[in-house]
Design an enzyme around this catalytic site. Structure first.
Site, PDB file in Angstrom:
ATOM      1  N   CYS A 213       0.836  -1.208   0.000  1.00  0.00           N
ATOM      2  CA  CYS A 213       0.000   0.000   0.000  1.00  0.00           C
ATOM      3  C   CYS A 213       0.877   1.268   0.000  1.00  0.00           C
ATOM      4  CB  CYS A 213      -0.956  -0.018   1.198  1.00  0.00           C
ATOM      5  SG  CYS A 213      -2.292   1.202   1.050  1.00  0.00           S
TER       6      CYS A 213
ATOM      7  N   ASP B  96      -2.794   1.588  10.407  1.00  0.00           N
ATOM      8  CA  ASP B  96      -3.910   2.514  10.631  1.00  0.00           C
ATOM      9  C   ASP B  96      -4.318   2.488  12.089  1.00  0.00           C
ATOM     10  OD1 ASP B  96      -4.207   1.802   7.578  1.00  0.00           O
ATOM     11  OD2 ASP B  96      -5.156   3.734   7.969  1.00  0.00           O
TER      12      ASP B  96
HETATM   13  C1  RUB Z   1      -3.348   3.316   3.791  1.00  0.00           C
HETATM   14  C2  RUB Z   1      -2.639   2.369   4.693  1.00  0.00           C
HETATM   15  C3  RUB Z   1      -1.348   2.849   5.293  1.00  0.00           C
HETATM   16  C4  RUB Z   1      -1.626   3.419   6.692  1.00  0.00           C
HETATM   17  C5  RUB Z   1      -0.420   4.132   7.260  1.00  0.00           C
HETATM   18  O1  RUB Z   1      -4.677   2.900   3.505  1.00  0.00           O
HETATM   19  O2  RUB Z   1      -3.111   1.290   5.010  1.00  0.00           O
HETATM   20  O3  RUB Z   1      -0.450   1.793   5.429  1.00  0.00           O
HETATM   21  O4  RUB Z   1      -2.703   4.334   6.645  1.00  0.00           O
HETATM   22  O5  RUB Z   1      -0.123   5.272   6.503  1.00  0.00           O
HETATM   23  P1  RUB Z   1      -5.659   3.901   2.695  1.00  0.00           P
HETATM   24  P2  RUB Z   1       0.686   6.496   7.112  1.00  0.00           P
HETATM   25  O6  RUB Z   1      -4.992   4.224   1.399  1.00  0.00           O
HETATM   26  O7  RUB Z   1      -6.929   3.144   2.545  1.00  0.00           O
HETATM   27  O8  RUB Z   1      -5.831   5.139   3.561  1.00  0.00           O
HETATM   28  O9  RUB Z   1       2.001   5.931   7.543  1.00  0.00           O
HETATM   29  O10 RUB Z   1       0.809   7.498   6.014  1.00  0.00           O
HETATM   30  O11 RUB Z   1      -0.091   7.004   8.277  1.00  0.00           O
END
Ligand code: RUB
Length: 306
Positions: free
Chosen positions: A129, A198
């Site tokens: 992701c 998340d």
């Molecule tokens: C994004 C996702 C990321 C986390 C952490 O999912 O799963 O790994 O949110 O991101 P989506 P960060 O695209 O559905 O939001 O490190 O930027 O907080």
């Protein structure tokens, strides 16, 4: 008055703003704008607007405790103040928002400083992701002159992996994009898996983009270290008191726009990776065991439990 809040919530829902950090940052900025533009006549009125704003933002995506912790903390600064004048209270919203954003930025840098030591020269790093905390760590590794490659998944159904791939190329990192189901095929060719989060639960389990737990299983079987790179404030206190972290289920259109009638299409956005498959959580307090999450949280952010 709540228009900027609604606009931000819409962008979050549509994934124009994605990733837990960006969601939290945008939400805090929207709250700050509300405070700057408010026509509230008294303290009670302002607190009502802030509370409505909170509900709209919280409803935008279910699995975002960092955003919830951030918004709650800023609003709690106003609630705790004994001031009555609206101008003074909106000033508190602004300064609390700025302080929170600065701390979040500092955490991101600290995480990169710590995590970069786990990136060995000539290694291949696998990620899933798009996590800005992960890409910031990899950017730092590149800036420090480490030579490594990245393998990233495309991340169906919305392809956030393409953001990761583009960012990596911009930083000058050799990058390979694969379909999610090729994780097992490539895992023996990588040295380390790093993913974002998340949400983190009181038991030390991690919630991240759908497919993360499958990658963790595959890494476990292949004996490839699997690390979660995350700010501690993604911890969700409700999990300590018995609630499960809610998993957002998104529109089936993202998976198949015009599916045959009667076909059931499911689209959960996240899944849960059990702590047993996680080597460590790379956070602003160091590399910690998922088992110690409560203890570290209680020491560093006691207000989360209030
Ligand atoms: C994004 C996702 C990321 C986390 C952490 O999912 O799963 O790994 O949110 O991101 P989506 P960060 O695209 O559905 O939001 O490190 O930027 O907080």
């Amino acid at each position: 008055m709540l228009e900027p809040i609604r606009k931000t919530a819409e962008k979050i829902k549509r994934l124009d703003i994605q990733g837990a950090r960006n969601v939290a940052i945008a939400s805090i900025e929207a709250i700050e704008t509300l405070a700057k533009e408010t026509k509230a006549r008294n303290r009670k009125n302002l607190l009502k607007q802030l509370s409505e704003a909170k509900d709209i933002l919280f409803a935008s995506r279910e699995t975002e405790p960092l955003m919830r912790n951030a918004v709650r903390w800023v609003i709690s600064r106003v609630e705790r103040s004994s001031k009555e004048k609206v101008g003074e209270l909106t000033e508190i919203v602004s300064s609390a928002s700025q302080l929170f954003l600065k701390d979040l930025e500092d955490s991101k840098d600290r995480i990169a400083e710590i995590g970069v030591r786990r990136i060995r020269d000539n290694s291949v790093i696998f990620t899933h992701c798009h996590s800005s905390t992960v890409t910031n760590l990899l950017k730092k590794a590149k800036e420090e002159g480490k030579s490594f490659e990245v393998v990233c998944t495309e991340s169906r159904p919305v392809f956030q992996g393409r953001l990761t791939a583009k960012e990596m190329l911009d930083y000058g990192v050799n990058t390979t994009l694969i379909v999610d189901s090729a994780a097992r095929f490539f895992i023996n060719q990588v040295d380390l898996v790093v993913v974002g989060a998340d949400a983190m639960t009181s038991e030390g389990n991690i919630v991240n983009k759908i497919g993360t737990s499958m990658i963790a299983l595959v890494a476990y079987e292949a004996r490839v270290p699997f690390y979660v790179v995350s700010e501690l404030l993604k911890f969700d206190p409700v999990t300590m008191y018995g609630d499960y972290e809610k998993i957002e289920e998104r529109s089936s259109n993202e998976v198949w726009e015009n599916p045959p009638k009667k076909l059931i299409v499911r689209n959960p956005a996240f899944d849960v990776t059990r702590r047993d498959f996680i080597h460590g959580i790379i956070c602003e307090e160091g590399i910690i065991s998922p088992h110690s999450i409560i203890e570290v949280m209680q020491r560093k952010y006691p207000w989360v439990f209030e």
